[in-house]
Every structure is written in C-alpha cells, then in structure tokens.
Design a protein around this motif. Structure first.
Motif, PDB file in Angstrom:
ATOM      1  N   SER A 158      12.099   3.641 -11.582  1.00  0.00           N
ATOM      2  CA  SER A 158      13.063   3.076 -12.887  1.00  0.00           C
ATOM      3  C   SER A 158      14.254   3.828 -11.810  1.00  0.00           C
ATOM      4  CB  SER A 158      13.499   4.650 -13.720  1.00  0.00           C
ATOM      5  OG  SER A 158      13.620   6.367 -13.773  1.00  0.00           O
ATOM      6  N   LYS A 159      14.144   4.024 -10.810  1.00  0.00           N
ATOM      7  CA  LYS A 159      15.529   4.981  -9.740  1.00  0.00           C
ATOM      8  C   LYS A 159      15.625   3.196  -8.660  1.00  0.00           C
ATOM      9  CE  LYS A 159      16.784   7.835  -5.373  1.00  0.00           C
ATOM     10  NZ  LYS A 159      15.816   9.332  -4.656  1.00  0.00           N
ATOM     11  N   HIS A 160      14.454   2.994  -8.728  1.00  0.00           N
ATOM     12  CA  HIS A 160      14.809   1.799  -7.882  1.00  0.00           C
ATOM     13  C   HIS A 160      14.189   0.157  -8.743  1.00  0.00           C
ATOM     14  CE1 HIS A 160      13.613   4.936  -4.621  1.00  0.00           C
ATOM     15  NE2 HIS A 160      14.488   3.853  -4.072  1.00  0.00           N
ATOM     16  N   ASN A 161      13.924   0.569  -9.822  1.00  0.00           N
ATOM     17  CA  ASN A 161      14.479  -0.434 -10.340  1.00  0.00           C
ATOM     18  C   ASN A 161      12.624  -1.502 -10.207  1.00  0.00           C
ATOM     19  OD1 ASN A 161      16.154  -0.425 -11.932  1.00  0.00           O
ATOM     20  ND2 ASN A 161      17.649  -2.025 -11.494  1.00  0.00           N
ATOM     21  N   LYS A 162      11.898  -0.794 -10.230  1.00  0.00           N
ATOM     22  CA  LYS A 162      10.101  -1.337  -9.882  1.00  0.00           C
ATOM     23  C   LYS A 162       9.139  -0.834 -10.648  1.00  0.00           C
ATOM     24  CE  LYS A 162      11.080  -1.792  -4.610  1.00  0.00           C
ATOM     25  NZ  LYS A 162      11.001  -0.927  -3.386  1.00  0.00           N
ATOM     26  N   LEU A 163       8.131  -2.053 -10.940  1.00  0.00           N
ATOM     27  CA  LEU A 163       7.081  -2.528 -12.266  1.00  0.00           C
ATOM     28  C   LEU A 163       6.191  -2.271 -10.790  1.00  0.00           C
ATOM     29  CD1 LEU A 163       8.206  -3.877 -15.225  1.00  0.00           C
ATOM     30  CD2 LEU A 163       7.840  -1.435 -15.186  1.00  0.00           C
ATOM     31  N   ARG A 164       4.915  -1.510 -11.301  1.00  0.00           N
ATOM     32  CA  ARG A 164       3.098  -1.748 -10.814  1.00  0.00           C
ATOM     33  C   ARG A 164       2.867  -2.481 -11.888  1.00  0.00           C
ATOM     34  NH1 ARG A 164       0.588   3.171  -7.390  1.00  0.00           N
ATOM     35  NH2 ARG A 164      -0.032   3.353  -9.949  1.00  0.00           N
ATOM     36  N   LEU A 165       2.276  -3.126 -11.966  1.00  0.00           N
ATOM     37  CA  LEU A 165       1.689  -3.943 -13.243  1.00  0.00           C
ATOM     38  C   LEU A 165      -0.030  -4.223 -12.655  1.00  0.00           C
ATOM     39  CD1 LEU A 165       4.061  -6.268 -13.883  1.00  0.00           C
ATOM     40  CD2 LEU A 165       3.876  -3.896 -14.844  1.00  0.00           C
ATOM     41  N   SER A 166      -0.911  -3.322 -13.238  1.00  0.00           N
ATOM     42  CA  SER A 166      -2.452  -3.787 -12.531  1.00  0.00           C
ATOM     43  C   SER A 166      -2.979  -4.339 -12.921  1.00  0.00           C
ATOM     44  CB  SER A 166      -2.352  -1.922 -13.246  1.00  0.00           C
ATOM     45  OG  SER A 166      -2.532  -0.937 -13.229  1.00  0.00           O
ATOM     46  N   LYS A 167      -4.006  -5.375 -11.934  1.00  0.00           N
ATOM     47  CA  LYS A 167      -4.375  -6.131 -11.716  1.00  0.00           C
ATOM     48  C   LYS A 167      -5.962  -5.973 -12.762  1.00  0.00           C
ATOM     49  CE  LYS A 167      -3.050  -8.838  -7.746  1.00  0.00           C
ATOM     50  NZ  LYS A 167      -3.002  -9.154  -6.432  1.00  0.00           N
ATOM     51  N   GLY A 168      -6.468  -7.039 -13.153  1.00  0.00           N
ATOM     52  CA  GLY A 168      -8.118  -6.805 -13.431  1.00  0.00           C
ATOM     53  C   GLY A 168      -8.498  -6.784 -11.735  1.00  0.00           C
ATOM     54  N   PHE A 169     -10.091  -6.593 -12.626  1.00  0.00           N
ATOM     55  CA  PHE A 169     -10.969  -6.258 -11.220  1.00  0.00           C
ATOM     56  C   PHE A 169     -10.981  -7.325 -10.667  1.00  0.00           C
ATOM     57  CE2 PHE A 169     -15.207  -5.742  -9.425  1.00  0.00           C
ATOM     58  CZ  PHE A 169     -15.226  -4.909  -9.146  1.00  0.00           C
ATOM     59  N   ASN A 170     -11.659  -8.800 -11.521  1.00  0.00           N
ATOM     60  CA  ASN A 170     -11.713  -9.808 -10.981  1.00  0.00           C
ATOM     61  C   ASN A 170     -10.171 -10.022  -9.563  1.00  0.00           C
ATOM     62  OD1 ASN A 170     -14.046  -9.638 -12.295  1.00  0.00           O
ATOM     63  ND2 ASN A 170     -13.864 -11.254 -13.736  1.00  0.00           N
ATOM     64  N   LEU A 171      -9.387 -10.068 -10.192  1.00  0.00           N
ATOM     65  CA  LEU A 171      -8.292 -10.363  -9.712  1.00  0.00           C
ATOM     66  C   LEU A 171      -8.112  -9.400  -8.797  1.00  0.00           C
ATOM     67  CD1 LEU A 171      -6.164 -12.009 -11.966  1.00  0.00           C
ATOM     68  CD2 LEU A 171      -7.778 -12.778 -10.566  1.00  0.00           C
ATOM     69  N   LYS A 172      -8.672  -7.868  -7.932  1.00  0.00           N
ATOM     70  CA  LYS A 172      -7.696  -7.254  -6.929  1.00  0.00           C
ATOM     71  C   LYS A 172      -8.878  -7.734  -5.677  1.00  0.00           C
ATOM     72  CE  LYS A 172      -7.186  -3.301 -10.040  1.00  0.00           C
ATOM     73  NZ  LYS A 172      -7.565  -1.444 -10.234  1.00  0.00           N
ATOM     74  N   GLN A 173      -7.870  -7.469  -5.155  1.00  0.00           N
ATOM     75  CA  GLN A 173      -8.437  -7.861  -3.508  1.00  0.00           C
ATOM     76  C   GLN A 173      -9.219  -6.619  -2.403  1.00  0.00           C
ATOM     77  OE1 GLN A 173      -5.301  -9.409  -0.799  1.00  0.00           O
ATOM     78  NE2 GLN A 173      -5.197 -11.626  -2.632  1.00  0.00           N
ATOM     79  N   HIS A 174      -8.676  -5.791  -3.054  1.00  0.00           N
ATOM     80  CA  HIS A 174      -8.974  -4.009  -3.182  1.00  0.00           C
ATOM     81  C   HIS A 174      -8.767  -2.720  -4.117  1.00  0.00           C
ATOM     82  CE1 HIS A 174      -5.350  -2.483  -2.336  1.00  0.00           C
ATOM     83  NE2 HIS A 174      -4.504  -3.592  -1.387  1.00  0.00           N
TER      84      HIS A 174
ATOM     85  N   THR B 194       1.092  -9.738 -20.896  1.00  0.00           N
ATOM     86  CA  THR B 194       1.413  -7.791 -22.030  1.00  0.00           C
ATOM     87  C   THR B 194       0.737  -7.282 -21.274  1.00  0.00           C
ATOM     88  OG1 THR B 194       1.754  -9.390 -24.081  1.00  0.00           O
ATOM     89  CG2 THR B 194       2.409  -7.226 -24.043  1.00  0.00           C
ATOM     90  N   TRP B 195       1.768  -6.572 -20.460  1.00  0.00           N
ATOM     91  CA  TRP B 195       0.604  -4.925 -20.155  1.00  0.00           C
ATOM     92  C   TRP B 195       1.658  -3.870 -21.091  1.00  0.00           C
ATOM     93  CZ3 TRP B 195       2.054  -8.879 -16.609  1.00  0.00           C
ATOM     94  CH2 TRP B 195       0.770  -9.061 -15.506  1.00  0.00           C
ATOM     95  N   LYS B 196      -0.118  -3.420 -21.627  1.00  0.00           N
ATOM     96  CA  LYS B 196       0.564  -1.645 -22.347  1.00  0.00           C
ATOM     97  C   LYS B 196       1.166  -0.466 -21.107  1.00  0.00           C
ATOM     98  CE  LYS B 196      -1.583  -3.997 -26.529  1.00  0.00           C
ATOM     99  NZ  LYS B 196      -2.441  -3.398 -27.730  1.00  0.00           N
ATOM    100  N   GLN B 197       1.381   0.461 -21.982  1.00  0.00           N
ATOM    101  CA  GLN B 197       1.247   2.022 -20.778  1.00  0.00           C
ATOM    102  C   GLN B 197       0.443   2.398 -20.140  1.00  0.00           C
ATOM    103  OE1 GLN B 197       2.809   3.758 -24.731  1.00  0.00           O
ATOM    104  NE2 GLN B 197       4.304   4.437 -23.431  1.00  0.00           N
ATOM    105  N   ASN B 198      -0.742   1.898 -20.251  1.00  0.00           N
ATOM    106  CA  ASN B 198      -1.643   2.252 -19.230  1.00  0.00           C
ATOM    107  C   ASN B 198      -1.955   1.362 -18.235  1.00  0.00           C
ATOM    108  OD1 ASN B 198      -2.616   4.751 -21.204  1.00  0.00           O
ATOM    109  ND2 ASN B 198      -4.175   3.850 -21.880  1.00  0.00           N
ATOM    110  N   GLY B 199      -0.828  -0.041 -18.268  1.00  0.00           N
ATOM    111  CA  GLY B 199      -1.065  -0.833 -17.130  1.00  0.00           C
ATOM    112  C   GLY B 199       0.056  -0.470 -16.264  1.00  0.00           C
ATOM    113  N   ILE B 200       1.331   0.290 -16.824  1.00  0.00           N
ATOM    114  CA  ILE B 200       2.320   0.648 -15.913  1.00  0.00           C
ATOM    115  C   ILE B 200       2.619   1.323 -15.458  1.00  0.00           C
ATOM    116  CG2 ILE B 200       5.005  -0.365 -16.432  1.00  0.00           C
ATOM    117  CD1 ILE B 200       3.227  -0.874 -19.196  1.00  0.00           C
ATOM    118  N   LYS B 201       3.320   1.444 -14.390  1.00  0.00           N
ATOM    119  CA  LYS B 201       4.064   2.641 -13.280  1.00  0.00           C
ATOM    120  C   LYS B 201       5.413   2.228 -12.834  1.00  0.00           C
ATOM    121  CE  LYS B 201      -0.037   5.156 -12.860  1.00  0.00           C
ATOM    122  NZ  LYS B 201       0.259   6.406 -13.208  1.00  0.00           N
ATOM    123  N   HIS B 202       6.334   2.925 -13.901  1.00  0.00           N
ATOM    124  CA  HIS B 202       7.684   2.732 -13.757  1.00  0.00           C
ATOM    125  C   HIS B 202       8.833   3.717 -12.269  1.00  0.00           C
ATOM    126  CE1 HIS B 202      11.937   1.946 -15.926  1.00  0.00           C
ATOM    127  NE2 HIS B 202      11.776   0.960 -15.178  1.00  0.00           N
TER     128      HIS B 202
END
Length: 422
Positions: free
Chosen positions: A127-143, A117-125
């Motif tokens: 709506s125009k292009h029907n895309k969601l940007r979901l944040s990764k945790g620090f350990n799973l980020k490549q950069h 589950t991602w809550k609001q702080n981890g979501i960028k929406h």
C-alpha cells in the motif's frame, strides 16, 4: 460503524511491462472456461442436469488448463460458468424460450481476454508504493517465484486497504484493475421516523410514496433506449465463434450505462428519503413475480419475460439497501401480492380497478390515481398503518411528479428540467 465492501477502479501505471503477462492470464481464463463449458455440455446431454460449481471444480482441478492460473483464479472462472448456467436454466424454467446457455469464448483460432480474479491468497499488496503482486499459475511461471508486479493509480480520494479481491478487466483497449476492498463506514442516525413505499415496474422503473402524501415516478425510458440502441443488428452480431469484437464492446458499454443508472437512482432515492425524514423504506420483493397464487411458474409472455430478466430489480434493491444503511435508513423487502389490485384509500380489492394509461380508478370511493403510486402506497402500508397526512386529491395522485435521468449530468431531475432534443 458499518462494515461493507467497495470496488475501486484503478489504472495500471506500468501497463506496457505487465500487459503480456495479463494477456496470457486472460487467454488462459478463456481456455479454462471453454474446457468447463464442454464438460458441462456433455453432462447436460448425458443426464439432463447442469453440473454444480462443486462438480466442475472436482472434475477439472487436475486439468492442465486449471494450472495455467492461480488455483483461486481458476476456481472463480468455474464459479462464473456455474452462475451463468444457473441463470440460463432459471430463465428457461420461467418460460423464456429465447434464452441461450453461456457460449464458448473463442473466435476462430483466438481466445478473447477474459476477466481474471485474484482472491486473497494470490495477492500481496504494497500500500505504501501502490503495488500489487499477483500470483501466476504453475504453467505460466518461468521460475518458482515468478509473479506479476502491477503498479496502480486511483483517484486521490481513494484509500486502498483490506483488499478482498483484485479483478483484471480488459476494457477493449487495455487492462484495468477493479479492487474490491473491505471498508468501515460511519453510520448516521436515521433522518426521521417517517416511512416510504416503493413499487418497482417496467414502464416506470419505480414509484415512491411518502408519509406526507407526496409521490414520485421514475420512468425507465433511458434503459429502454439504451437496450434498443446497443442490441441493434449491427451491434449484436454473433457467429459460430461467438460475438464479434464490436458486439462485445457494445455489451460492455450497455452494462456500464445500466450500472450508472442504477447507482444514480439508488443514491437519488436515498437523498429524497433524507429530505422527507424517512427512516424506513418498504420496497416490493419481486422474487414472487414469477409465481402465480398456486406457486406455479408464471409466463409473462415472450416480451414480458425478456423485460423482467433485463431489468435487474434485485440488484437495484441491493444497491438501495447498502446506500440507505449508511444513513441509518432501513430497507424492508415486502411482498407485492395484491398491491396493484387493492385501493390504497378504501381497501377494496378488484382487478378491474386498474385501467388504461396506468390509472387506478376505484368504483367504491371514487379515487383516481396513478396505478404505480397506488401500489407504492399499499407497499408502504405493509410496514405502517398510518395513513398519508398530506393532500390526497385525485388530481395530485393521478399526476405525480416525474423525475427523469439526465444523461448529460448523470443525475435525476424533475421532467420539466430535462432538455428535450428535437
């Protein structure tokens, strides 16, 4: 306008591109669950107490597994575990000795994919292009700016706005999105000034009684059949490493079928109340069902406790409340105390009035009626003193109209319209 939340299912359009990232998040959620589950077990063994949600978050916020996910996603995993432990503890307290605490999410060396589950702080929406940007945790980020960009597809009639949460759910074959959105819905005027009473039960999931003397029964036979089928030994297998994949899928299907039944029933009841110009519904509040008259825990027996835990009356009432509210209908939760013992015609209270086969026979006034309908009439009278205005003859009250769930159409219809399979 009524402000409420709605959950929309969405297909992931670029599944092949994001599946690996979602797999990593799902596996990480299972690992965090297991770490927290171990900590909770240690706390239980040492103190006899279950750690609270706040305790789990405080103890594990610096754990390596906590940083695999966005902080709010990790918090949600711990919240779910705390909710599961509290549910188990409540069942044990109420006499269900077969209830098991939440288990570990692991099969051999593999961790299953848990819902993330991602809550609001981890979501960028977008709506125009029907895309969601979901944040990764620090350990799973490549950069530093690494994230998961998900493209979604919904039904044409769904507008996705004001997202509160995004849940990524593994359905057994692939990932799908559950989008929890805040929406504003126009509230209609109440259909009328009439009232109705609803009695909730086991054999008949509910009975409803209206002002005009009409009454209806809604058996729970479909729920019983589904539970029996999907919890058979060949489905409900569980070993040292948790439930099998087949068992997990069976449980998911059972949950979806139960959800559909409850939503369809709540919608149907609201439609029937609109037809009867009902503006206010009284429904039995079963929060007291586990306590006796002295406030002590009541044991309904091994089978009874299991049935009560699986029937989810509170969830149905919540569904009915929000569906009725959209149509201006108020739902009152009222105590069911003594409603099954009291004659709804003369008011005499006597335990022996309720006899076999669900009939209620009053020795004082001679009325014979379905016992669940009698309870529904008494519950209705919790909010009005007006007696029913229609036909209250014994034959009509003893054999009310029964509506059955038609699994083919997904709707409730009078029993005579349901095809009976040999």
């Amino acid at each position: 306008m009524l402000e409420t939340t709605r959950t929309y299912r969405a297909k992931i359009g670029n599944h092949s591109q994001v599946s690996d990232d979602l797999d990593n998040c799902g596996h990480s959620a299972s690992k965090l669950w297991n770490v927290a589950r171990y900590h909770a077990q240690q706390e239980w063994d040492d103190t006899g107490e279950i750690p609270s949600e706040a305790d789990l978050k405080r103890e594990l916020k610096d754990h390596e597994r906590y940083n695999d996910l966005h902080s709010q996603s990790s918090q949600r995993v711990l919240e779910e575990l705390a909710e599961s432990f509290n549910g188990w503890f409540k069942k044990r307290k109420n006499g269900d000795t077969d209830a098991n605490p939440p288990g570990y999410r692991k099969r051999g060396d593999n961790h299953p994919r848990s819902t993330v589950t991602w809550k609001q702080n981890g979501i960028k929406h977008d709506s125009k292009h029907n895309k969601l940007r979901l944040s990764k945790g620090f350990n799973l980020k490549q950069h530093r700016s690494d994230f998961i960009l998900v493209e979604y597809e919904t039904r044409p009639d769904v507008t996705v706005e004001n997202i509160q949460q995004v849940r990524v759910v593994w359905n057994g074959d692939q990932w799908e999105l559950h989008l929890v959105c805040k929406v504003e819905i126009p509230v209609e005027d109440a259909p009328g000034d009439n009232t109705a009473g609803i009695d909730l039960g086991i054999k008949n999931y509910l009975a409803i009684a209206y002002d005009d003397g009409n009454a209806e029964l809604y058996p729970g036979n479909v729920l019983k059949q589904d539970k029996h089928y999907f919890t058979r030994d060949e489905y409900d297998t569980e070993g040292e490493n948790g439930p099998s994949q087949r068992a997990l899928r069976a449980r998911q299907k059972l949950s979806r079928r139960k959800d559909h039944f409850l939503h369809a029933l709540a919608k149907h009841i609201v439609e029937r109340c609109i037809d009867h110009k009902v503006g206010r519904i009284a429904i039995g509040d079963l929060s007291e069902i586990r306590e006796d008259e002295n406030g002590e825990s009541r044991n309904w027996g091994k089978r009874g406790n299991k049935k009560l835990h699986g029937w989810e009356f509170d969830r149905f009432t919540t569904l009915l409340e929000y569906k009725a509210e959209e149509h201006g209908i108020l739902v009152d939760r009222t105590s069911e105390r003594d409603t099954s013992k009291t004659c709804s015609c003369c008011g005499r209270k006597r335990d022996a009035n309720r006899v076999e086969r669900g009939l209620y026979v009053c020795e004082s006034c001679g009325v014979v009626m379905n016992a669940d309908v009698n309870g529904a009439v008494n519950i209705r009278r919790k909010i009005t003193q007006n007696p029913p205005t229609g036909d209250m003859s014994n034959g009509r009250l003893a054999r009310p109209v029964a509506y059955l769930f038609n699994q083919t159409s997904g709707h409730f219809v009078p029993s005579e319209q349901v095809d009976c399979k040999p």
